[in-house]
Every structure is written in C-alpha cells, then in structure tokens.
Design a protein around this motif. Structure first.
Motif, PDB file in Angstrom:
ATOM      1  N   UNK A 110       0.832  -1.208   0.000  1.00  0.00           N
ATOM      2  CA  UNK A 110       0.000   0.000   0.000  1.00  0.00           C
ATOM      3  C   UNK A 110       0.866   1.257   0.000  1.00  0.00           C
ATOM      4  N   UNK A 111       0.537   2.188  -0.910  1.00  0.00           N
ATOM      5  CA  UNK A 111       1.252   3.468  -0.952  1.00  0.00           C
ATOM      6  C   UNK A 111       0.290   4.641  -0.808  1.00  0.00           C
ATOM      7  N   UNK A 112      -0.884   4.384  -0.231  1.00  0.00           N
ATOM      8  CA  UNK A 112      -1.924   5.411  -0.142  1.00  0.00           C
ATOM      9  C   UNK A 112      -1.648   6.457   0.932  1.00  0.00           C
ATOM     10  N   UNK A 113      -0.725   6.165   1.845  1.00  0.00           N
ATOM     11  CA  UNK A 113      -0.493   7.058   2.974  1.00  0.00           C
ATOM     12  C   UNK A 113       0.445   8.199   2.702  1.00  0.00           C
ATOM     13  N   UNK A 114       0.995   8.265   1.468  1.00  0.00           N
ATOM     14  CA  UNK A 114       1.944   9.331   1.137  1.00  0.00           C
ATOM     15  C   UNK A 114       1.876   9.592  -0.368  1.00  0.00           C
ATOM     16  N   UNK A 134      -6.191   8.866  -6.148  1.00  0.00           N
ATOM     17  CA  UNK A 134      -5.936   9.647  -4.935  1.00  0.00           C
ATOM     18  C   UNK A 134      -7.149  10.517  -4.621  1.00  0.00           C
ATOM     19  N   UNK A 135      -7.577  10.462  -3.364  1.00  0.00           N
ATOM     20  CA  UNK A 135      -8.699  11.289  -2.917  1.00  0.00           C
ATOM     21  C   UNK A 135      -8.276  12.063  -1.681  1.00  0.00           C
ATOM     22  N   UNK A 136      -8.692  13.321  -1.604  1.00  0.00           N
ATOM     23  CA  UNK A 136      -8.428  14.137  -0.418  1.00  0.00           C
ATOM     24  C   UNK A 136      -9.756  14.438   0.256  1.00  0.00           C
ATOM     25  N   UNK A 137      -9.860  14.026   1.521  1.00  0.00           N
ATOM     26  CA  UNK A 137     -11.103  14.253   2.269  1.00  0.00           C
ATOM     27  C   UNK A 137     -11.288  15.756   2.484  1.00  0.00           C
ATOM     28  N   UNK A 181     -11.229  16.852   6.499  1.00  0.00           N
ATOM     29  CA  UNK A 181     -10.012  16.671   7.301  1.00  0.00           C
ATOM     30  C   UNK A 181      -8.728  16.967   6.529  1.00  0.00           C
ATOM     31  N   UNK A 182      -8.819  17.071   5.198  1.00  0.00           N
ATOM     32  CA  UNK A 182      -7.657  17.247   4.323  1.00  0.00           C
ATOM     33  C   UNK A 182      -6.729  16.027   4.327  1.00  0.00           C
ATOM     34  N   UNK A 183      -7.253  14.875   4.743  1.00  0.00           N
ATOM     35  CA  UNK A 183      -6.453  13.657   4.769  1.00  0.00           C
ATOM     36  C   UNK A 183      -6.538  12.947   3.423  1.00  0.00           C
ATOM     37  N   UNK A 243      -6.704   9.920   0.950  1.00  0.00           N
ATOM     38  CA  UNK A 243      -7.138   8.519   0.837  1.00  0.00           C
ATOM     39  C   UNK A 243      -7.687   7.954   2.146  1.00  0.00           C
ATOM     40  N   UNK A 244      -8.392   8.794   2.890  1.00  0.00           N
ATOM     41  CA  UNK A 244      -8.883   8.406   4.217  1.00  0.00           C
ATOM     42  C   UNK A 244      -9.751   7.137   4.199  1.00  0.00           C
ATOM     43  N   UNK A 245     -10.861   7.099   3.446  1.00  0.00           N
ATOM     44  CA  UNK A 245     -11.701   5.893   3.502  1.00  0.00           C
ATOM     45  C   UNK A 245     -10.997   4.656   2.957  1.00  0.00           C
ATOM     46  N   UNK A 246     -10.152   4.847   1.942  1.00  0.00           N
ATOM     47  CA  UNK A 246      -9.429   3.713   1.365  1.00  0.00           C
ATOM     48  C   UNK A 246      -8.441   3.115   2.354  1.00  0.00           C
TER      49      UNK A 246
END
Length: 298
Positions: A11-15, A56-59, A62-64, A66-69
């Motif tokens: 997973x590379x969704x956190x950055x 890539x999605x930005x909430x 919260x500006x986070x 890929x939050x739900x993913x």
C-alpha cells in the motif's frame, strides 16, 4: 522455535511518492523466505493483501489523503494479522508505507492486555489532521493507534486505543514536527533520538528500552521504518533523513531484541525500490529480519 507468517501489504496510499507499494516484492526478491526458513519451525508466505490502483482522494473536511481507502485496506490487514496470531504464528508484515501500521496494530493488540510498541523510525508518526503539514496518513499511525485522530482510522478493528503512551518507545527520531513534540511531552512517551543514540550508544539504548518494556507489557511489536537508518545504508525510502542509525547499530539492536525474547510481532515498512540502489534497502531489511529472529554471526 515458532511459526512465522509473512503478510505483504503493498500500500502506498499514505503518502505521495509512488513505488513503496513494490516494497513487499522487493523484500521477497531479496530472499526473505530463504533467509528466515532455517530460523523457525514453519514459515508460510500468505502473499499480498489486494490494494489495487485507486485514485488519490483528499477528504474535504479533514484534508487527509485517501482516508476511507486506508481505513478499508487496513481493516483487511488487521483481519490477516489477527488470524496469524490466532493460529499461533508470529506475524511479519512487509510494507508498504507506514500507514499500514494502523492495521497491523489493530490485528495484534486485541491479543494482549498491555501491548508494547518499539517504533524504530526517523519520524514520530504522531501527527493528526490538525498538526500534519501534508495530510499524509503515513505520518499518523502511532497517534491513531493511541486513539488520537480521525474516527475512521482510530476505530479500525472496532476498538480503541490499541496501545498506551507509556508502552511506546521511539528509537532513532530526528525529524519531529512541532505538534508531535508537544504530544510526546503531553503523553510522556519515551524517546531515544539520534542525540541519545550518539551519546549513549545503541547497546545502552536497547538495554534501557528492554528494561522499560519488559515488566509492564505482555507482548511487544516492532515497527521498523527503513528511514530510521541512515540514507547511506538505506537509500530506497520515500522520506530519507540524513544522520540516521547505522547498518551495524541496527543489527545490534535486532540482535539484542532477539536475545530479550520480547518481540511477538514485527513489520518492516517504507522500502521503495524505485528510489533504491540495486535493491540495497530491501536486502538490508531482510538481513535485519534475520538478526531479529535469532540469526547468529557464528
């Protein structure tokens, strides 16, 4: 000797830097199975948890990123880790960026009353949506695991918190944001920065870490980010910070943890083969896993 289950989390969704999703493949290519098979009674490679190639999605709230993913995929990892421990196995998780630790700890902590965590990393990963400069969730998993952060992440595994501040030790920190420093002081988290490692030596740091955790925890998880090491030794990471822990110091740390018999689970994260030199960082990760699981020089 124990049973070992290898779980890949590509997973590379956190950055924001692509490539760390190839970390599990790079670690396997570096011979992790072959290196560890003689150190345990049984070794099973569970393969990789499917992550896919989501956009890539930005909430907006919260500006986070890929939050739900990330919440969804770390739930899958939590289930796999839970199953590994339930089967009597030592879970060894291969990352992936450090946001995967949200799932790893969610799967582990339910099996312990007082789980300890050694966070071997240049960064504290103690940010929240309020303190993060980037909105990247790989800078938040330790805070999330303490129950601090967005509810979607905090409640992965349907319980919180996963770990108490007094059961955490940070080793190798040298790039902390202001909000992280405040949280460390507020919660009284034990930290050995590079200053302490230079001053005391790694043997003393590990001796104090083991002493600090051994009587108040019933299991200890090692979360090792390869950027905890100096970029000269581990160039294939997304967020390198100069002046890190050396190759030999890291082997010593793993050897001392092996001798302590404290470690009950582990993950190795942030290997990015795109940024690496001839798979040097993945090869180093595999060597450190060997030392952690009791490999001897003679």
């Amino acid at each position: 000797m124990r049973k070992l289950k290898i779980i890949g989390m590509p997973m590379d969704l956190g950055q924001m830097r692509r490539g760390v999703d190839m970390g599990p493949s790079a670690i396997r290519y570096a011979g992790v199975y072959e290196r560890l098979q003689n150190l345990v009674d049984e070794i099973i490679d569970e393969g990789d948890i499917p992550v896919g190639r989501p956009q890539v999605e930005v909430d907006p709230e919260s500006n986070l990123r890929n939050l739900p993913l990330i919440a969804e995929k770390t739930e899958l990892l939590a289930e796999k880790v839970d199953q590994a421990i339930s089967s009597g196995s030592f879970p060894l998780v291969l990352g992936g960026d450090h946001s995967i630790a949200i799932g790893t700890l969610a799967g582990i902590s339910k099996h312990y009353k007082n789980l300890g965590v050694i966070w071997y990393d240049a960064h504290g990963d103690l940010n929240t949506s309020e303190t993060s400069p980037s909105g990247n969730i790989h800078g938040m998993p330790l805070a999330v695991s303490m129950g601090i952060g967005h509810e979607l992440l905090v409640n992965v595994g349907n319980y919180a918190p996963k770990v108490k501040p007094e059961h955490i030790v940070l080793i190798g920190a040298r790039a902390l944001d202001d909000g992280e420093k405040e949280l460390i002081k507020e919660k009284g988290i034990k930290v050995f920065t590079m200053h302490e490692i230079d001053l005391m030596g790694m043997a003393k740091v590990m001796e104090e870490t083991i002493e600090y955790l051994k009587d108040k925890t019933d299991g200890v998880h090692l979360s090792l980010d390869l950027d905890g090491l100096d970029p000269n030794d581990a160039p294939g990471v997304g967020t390198p910070v100069i002046g890190g822990i050396s190759y030999r110091e890291s082997h010593l740390a793993m050897e001392l943890l092996a001798e302590s018999k404290l470690i009950t689970s582990a993950e190795f994260v942030e290997v990015n083969p795109i940024l690496d030199e001839k798979n040097k960082t993945a090869t180093l990760a595999v060597a450190l896993m060997g030392s952690l699981l009791g490999e001897k020089l003679v």
